[in-house]
Write an enzyme that holds these catalytic residues in place. Sequence first.
Site, PDB file in Angstrom:
ATOM      1  N   LYS A  61      62.977  29.514  39.126  1.00 12.08           N
ATOM      2  CA  LYS A  61      61.663  30.135  39.349  1.00 12.08           C
ATOM      3  C   LYS A  61      60.644  29.170  39.963  1.00 12.08           C
ATOM      4  O   LYS A  61      59.621  29.617  40.485  1.00 12.08           O
ATOM      5  CB  LYS A  61      61.117  30.706  38.037  1.00 12.08           C
ATOM      6  CG  LYS A  61      61.935  31.865  37.484  1.00 12.08           C
ATOM      7  CD  LYS A  61      61.308  32.451  36.236  1.00 12.08           C
ATOM      8  CE  LYS A  61      62.162  33.557  35.635  1.00 12.08           C
ATOM      9  NZ  LYS A  61      63.310  33.034  34.854  1.00 12.08           N
TER      10      LYS A  61
ATOM     11  N   HIS B 224      65.318  29.942  31.627  1.00 16.26           N
ATOM     12  CA  HIS B 224      64.400  31.048  31.940  1.00 16.26           C
ATOM     13  C   HIS B 224      63.131  30.456  32.559  1.00 16.26           C
ATOM     14  O   HIS B 224      62.678  30.913  33.601  1.00 16.26           O
ATOM     15  CB  HIS B 224      64.076  31.846  30.673  1.00 16.26           C
ATOM     16  CG  HIS B 224      63.216  33.041  30.919  1.00 16.26           C
ATOM     17  ND1 HIS B 224      63.599  34.064  31.742  1.00 16.26           N
ATOM     18  CD2 HIS B 224      61.975  33.379  30.460  1.00 16.26           C
ATOM     19  CE1 HIS B 224      62.643  34.986  31.778  1.00 16.26           C
ATOM     20  NE2 HIS B 224      61.644  34.594  31.024  1.00 16.26           N
TER      21      HIS B 224
ATOM     22  N   GLU C 243      61.499  27.570  24.842  1.00 15.70           N
ATOM     23  CA  GLU C 243      62.887  27.561  25.331  1.00 15.70           C
ATOM     24  C   GLU C 243      63.543  26.218  25.038  1.00 15.70           C
ATOM     25  O   GLU C 243      64.703  26.145  24.621  1.00 15.70           O
ATOM     26  CB  GLU C 243      62.933  27.864  26.836  1.00 15.70           C
ATOM     27  CG  GLU C 243      64.365  27.927  27.361  1.00 15.70           C
ATOM     28  CD  GLU C 243      64.474  28.498  28.771  1.00 15.70           C
ATOM     29  OE1 GLU C 243      63.432  28.620  29.445  1.00 15.70           O
ATOM     30  OE2 GLU C 243      65.606  28.819  29.167  1.00 15.70           O
TER      31      GLU C 243
ATOM     32  N   HIS D 275      58.804  34.436  39.702  1.00 14.63           N
ATOM     33  CA  HIS D 275      59.462  35.178  38.635  1.00 14.63           C
ATOM     34  C   HIS D 275      59.745  36.607  39.102  1.00 14.63           C
ATOM     35  O   HIS D 275      58.824  37.403  39.283  1.00 14.63           O
ATOM     36  CB  HIS D 275      58.548  35.178  37.411  1.00 14.63           C
ATOM     37  CG  HIS D 275      59.186  35.712  36.174  1.00 14.63           C
ATOM     38  ND1 HIS D 275      60.420  36.332  36.163  1.00 14.63           N
ATOM     39  CD2 HIS D 275      58.760  35.715  34.873  1.00 14.63           C
ATOM     40  CE1 HIS D 275      60.715  36.690  34.926  1.00 14.63           C
ATOM     41  NE2 HIS D 275      59.729  36.328  34.126  1.00 14.63           N
TER      42      HIS D 275
ATOM     43  N   CYS E 250      61.738  41.116  31.452  1.00  9.13           N
ATOM     44  CA  CYS E 250      62.246  40.023  32.275  1.00  9.13           C
ATOM     45  C   CYS E 250      63.661  39.612  31.912  1.00  9.13           C
ATOM     46  O   CYS E 250      64.221  38.697  32.523  1.00  9.13           O
ATOM     47  CB  CYS E 250      61.287  38.845  32.196  1.00  9.13           C
ATOM     48  SG  CYS E 250      59.615  39.370  32.599  1.00  9.13           S
TER      49      CYS E 250
ATOM     50  N   PHE F 240      59.355  40.225  27.651  1.00  9.20           N
ATOM     51  CA  PHE F 240      58.356  40.858  26.797  1.00  9.20           C
ATOM     52  C   PHE F 240      59.049  41.971  26.003  1.00  9.20           C
ATOM     53  O   PHE F 240      59.837  42.734  26.561  1.00  9.20           O
ATOM     54  CB  PHE F 240      57.220  41.468  27.625  1.00  9.20           C
ATOM     55  CG  PHE F 240      56.286  40.462  28.239  1.00  9.20           C
ATOM     56  CD1 PHE F 240      56.107  39.208  27.678  1.00  9.20           C
ATOM     57  CD2 PHE F 240      55.573  40.783  29.377  1.00  9.20           C
ATOM     58  CE1 PHE F 240      55.225  38.288  28.242  1.00  9.20           C
ATOM     59  CE2 PHE F 240      54.690  39.879  29.954  1.00  9.20           C
ATOM     60  CZ  PHE F 240      54.520  38.630  29.387  1.00  9.20           C
TER      61      PHE F 240
END
Lengths: 82, 408
Positions: free
Chosen positions: B333, B301, B312, B338, B161, B397
């Site tokens: 998002k 994010h 975050e 996403h 991502c 990830f």
Amino acid sequence: MSQADILAGLAAILEEVAGVDPADVTADKTFIDDLDVDSLSMVEVVVAAEEKFGVKIPDEDVKTLKTVGDAVSYIQRAGVAA
Amino acid sequence: MTASPRQVVVTGLGATTPLGGDVPSTWEGLLSGRSGARRLTEDWVEQLPVHIAAPLAVEPPLGRVEARTLDRSQQMALVAAREAWADAGTPDVDAERLAVCVASGIGGVQTLLQQHDVLRERGPRRVSPHVVPMLMPNGPASTVGLAFGAKAGVHAPVSACASGSEAIALALDIIRAGRADIVIAGGTEAAIAALPIAGFAQMQALSRRNDAPETASRPFDKGRDGFVLGEGAAIVVLESAEHAQARGARVHGILAGAGISSDAYHVAATDPTGAGAARAVRAALRSASLEADDVIHINAHATSTPTGDVAESVGLRLALGDALDSIAVTSTKSMTGHLLGAAGALEAVVTLLSLRERVVPATRNLDALDDEIALDVVRIDNRKLGAGAGLSNSFGFGGHDVCLAFTV
């Protein structure tokens, strides 16, 4: 099957696979240089032709098929043999 | 806007997203707080625990023959790249000075799955000869490179991502190093299919608000329960300021810097200390020669997962300290879902537009801020912005952290 029928069948395949205008598909045209069919799309044309005309076109024979006319003759012969 | 010759400027923007088929319609959707999420109606959905996603608003407008040898991710990248290139004024550039960095997190997974079905049901002779170029993760970069004749290198950094942001960070390095004058950069993702949804659901990463898709993506909200899978592509045209000035290009803003770090913590879990994220933010500020006090806006994010959003917040506090209290934070998002490998690229576009238009789109579905989130998140109404720098975070990830810094 007549050469005209095979030519028309190939033209339909080439339109489906590579967007070639059927009017451009004549016996003297080469697949790669004249009709802009790349080597990957040529594989698709061959597999579709095998299905449509009920013939086998071994990979080693595919490279001998430079022009539409080569393919029409090959399919006609292979069809008689089958 | 004044850029020194060695700076890297943004001269073109392109996108196709769950909110619109181009940048203007996507931006309008964000300003009006629309959600791109909906209930899926495909047959394969019923077996899954998650029935919602955020598909493209507009199907890629490509011809049949052009589309049939391109995976959906390649089609979307091409659509966004064409918009960005036109927006940049179809630059006249030496092909050997034109590069491409277009990333995908997963690659041509829909082609892979469809052709696996063909193999099992009809045999190897029926497998498409286009399958390898369609499924390879560098396929979209190659598609874009071919479309514009780029000869200075075609790249596809893969970092889940964070891929879209990493592609833009790599493009910055390429221009700064003098290896290209223009880089077409961004990300694309087309992973709305049964297997990816099942896999993300098994990771407990997806929201299960199947009956209320438009409220499912709720970053920073107390009631968040995972992300909504989106699809789309976003592309920017990056250019050395010198080259842009020489051709009289219109400049959207400056890509002032980029920071990349890695967590070395876990392959998928978020490091709760936010240390990796903080290192990326600090690195971006250093790269941009900015101080924490220069930052007025952060496009987070913020995927809407319970642990990720908190980490975050912690990481941003670590990196920015008290300066964070006067920074307007938002989550794109909440409206787009996403977009995985395209998310960072889309949010780069949105960050730049927010700075240029001096308005931050409000985070949708933020009814009650989580007590653990110590951020000034813009909610309910869009917020006017002054002049300053903006950051865009992306994490992936694999423990990837990327932060991009923009000024206008």
